[in-house]
Design an enzyme around this catalytic site. Structure first.
Site, PDB file in Angstrom:
ATOM      1  N   ARG A   1       0.859  -1.186   0.000  1.00  0.00           N
ATOM      2  CA  ARG A   1       0.000   0.000   0.000  1.00  0.00           C
ATOM      3  C   ARG A   1       0.898   1.241   0.000  1.00  0.00           C
ATOM      4  O   ARG A   1       1.900   1.285   0.716  1.00  0.00           O
ATOM      5  CB  ARG A   1      -0.923   0.027   1.221  1.00  0.00           C
ATOM      6  CG  ARG A   1      -2.085  -0.943   1.147  1.00  0.00           C
ATOM      7  CD  ARG A   1      -3.080  -0.548   0.065  1.00  0.00           C
ATOM      8  NE  ARG A   1      -4.229  -1.445  -0.003  1.00  0.00           N
ATOM      9  CZ  ARG A   1      -4.313  -2.496  -0.809  1.00  0.00           C
ATOM     10  NH1 ARG A   1      -3.283  -2.796  -1.607  1.00  0.00           N
ATOM     11  NH2 ARG A   1      -5.399  -3.236  -0.837  1.00  0.00           N
TER      12      ARG A   1
ATOM     13  N   GLU B   1      -2.239   7.424  -5.420  1.00  0.00           N
ATOM     14  CA  GLU B   1      -2.509   6.712  -6.668  1.00  0.00           C
ATOM     15  C   GLU B   1      -3.952   6.806  -7.126  1.00  0.00           C
ATOM     16  O   GLU B   1      -4.248   6.593  -8.314  1.00  0.00           O
ATOM     17  CB  GLU B   1      -2.118   5.232  -6.540  1.00  0.00           C
ATOM     18  CG  GLU B   1      -3.003   4.410  -5.628  1.00  0.00           C
ATOM     19  CD  GLU B   1      -2.587   2.948  -5.635  1.00  0.00           C
ATOM     20  OE1 GLU B   1      -3.413   2.110  -6.041  1.00  0.00           O
ATOM     21  OE2 GLU B   1      -1.457   2.631  -5.248  1.00  0.00           O
TER      22      GLU B   1
ATOM     23  N   HIS C   1       0.014  -0.435 -10.008  1.00  0.00           N
ATOM     24  CA  HIS C   1      -0.819  -1.343  -9.206  1.00  0.00           C
ATOM     25  C   HIS C   1      -1.222  -2.570 -10.024  1.00  0.00           C
ATOM     26  O   HIS C   1      -2.395  -2.955 -10.084  1.00  0.00           O
ATOM     27  CB  HIS C   1      -2.068  -0.618  -8.692  1.00  0.00           C
ATOM     28  CG  HIS C   1      -2.566  -1.176  -7.394  1.00  0.00           C
ATOM     29  ND1 HIS C   1      -2.844  -0.398  -6.296  1.00  0.00           N
ATOM     30  CD2 HIS C   1      -2.831  -2.451  -7.005  1.00  0.00           C
ATOM     31  CE1 HIS C   1      -3.274  -1.158  -5.294  1.00  0.00           C
ATOM     32  NE2 HIS C   1      -3.266  -2.408  -5.717  1.00  0.00           N
TER      33      HIS C   1
END
Length: 332
Positions: free
Chosen positions: A233, A262, A294
């Protein structure tokens, strides 16, 4: 049963449509879930969300008003969901606790190897007819010391991969696993682990206790040449402090698949308008930084597992979520 599916992409449509029962109506929304889009769930029994959706207290209030009976997230993490607000409104939250531990660990390895051996730079050089080796020297991972923060399913898979490469593997976790210790992993306190690491890779959840786990003080404890990898994360890392450490030479290299801001960038094509986030633009410009958007979870196996578990969770919302099942979403 009607379900509002937020942050939908082509692969979501295909996988979820194949996984759910025929009487489940999926209302796919490309929009992110934020307070302004929450009413797209009107008339739906459940909302299906993803990692960069914003299921905060305001959204939960709207869902309660609309009669949404459950929130299902297509992720293992749930820091994007206000669990306390959901509980106050009587809205159960269900997640996908394990879908791609091997895939995420393998992506972390790909970041390590690419940064180390400069294969991304070599690829571009060769395409231009440049076969020179200047600036491409890496190091052998065999015999190096790797630190793994968090030894859940993903972290455990990472430990085994690194052991297989011949690394000395040090780990930090509040829960120490005997099976990893038997395999050769050595648990250490953070202050002992950090100065010993050639490579540091993060595999822990984002909680209040782990936010900005890697900050300026932490970075000062690392070796000057150390490599930092984050596929967990973005909020685990103080990105500004990391950029400063890279610029000063305190940090050797950085590979990230996640970023604390993000939600304003990832999963969208920004190529026509450019990247307006100044910090990530500065990071991309550095030769010792590798960023992916991601995608660590993004394997065929993982997408199918996410869809299957999400479909099962929707059935639980329809039938009534047992209290003991609902409690599993919350960290121990």
């Amino acid at each position: 049963m009607k379900v509002a599916v937020f942050s939908t992409r082509k692969y979501d449509r295909a996988a979820l449509s194949a996984a759910v029962e025929s009487d489940v109506e999926l209302r796919f929304q490309e929009a992110r879930l934020v307070p302004e889009t929450a009413r797209l769930a009107e008339g739906c029994d459940a909302a299906c969300v993803f990692v960069n959706d914003q299921a905060d207290a305001r959204v939960m209030g709207v869902f309660a008003e609309l009669g949404v009976r459950g929130v299902v997230t297509r992720s293992a993490g749930f820091n994007h969901i206000d669990l306390a607000s959901a509980e106050r409104h009587g809205i159960p939250v269900l997640r996908v606790p394990a879908y791609s531990p091997h895939g995420v660990a393998e992506h972390a390895l790909a970041l390590m190897l690419t940064l180390n051996r400069r294969t991304h730079r070599a690829y571009n050089r060769v395409r231009e007819g440049n076969f020179a080796l200047d600036g491409l020297m890496g190091f052998e991972m065999h015999g190096k010391t790797a630190g793994v923060i968090g030894t859940g399913l993903i972290g455990a898979s990472m430990c085994r991969i690194l052991l297989g490469l011949g690394c000395e593997v040090l780990a930090f976790d509040v829960n120490q696993r005997a099976d990893l210790q038997d395999a050769g992993v050595k648990y250490r306190a953070m202050d002992d682990l950090l100065p010993a690491c050639d490579i540091l890779t993060l595999h822990c959840p984002l909680l209040d206790s782990t936010r900005n786990l890697i900050d300026g003080q932490t970075l000062e404890k690392l070796r000057d040449h150390a490599m930092l990898i984050n596929t967990s994360r973005g909020g685990l890392v103080d990105t500004g402090a990391v950029y400063a450490a890279l610029r000063s030479g305190r940090l050797g290299s950085l590979g990230i698949d996640v970023y604390e801001e993000e939600d304003k960038l990832f999963f969208e094509d920004r190529s026509e308008h450019g990247v307006t986030d100044e910090l990530i633009a500065r990071l991309v410009a550095l030769p010792n930084v590798l960023i992916t958007g991601h995608q660590a979870f993004f394997t065929r196996e993982a997408v199918d597992k996410i869809a299957a578990t999400t479909a099962a969770n929707l059935e639980l919302v329809r039938s009534g979520v047992p209290e003991e099942h609902e409690r599993r979403v919350r960290p121990r």
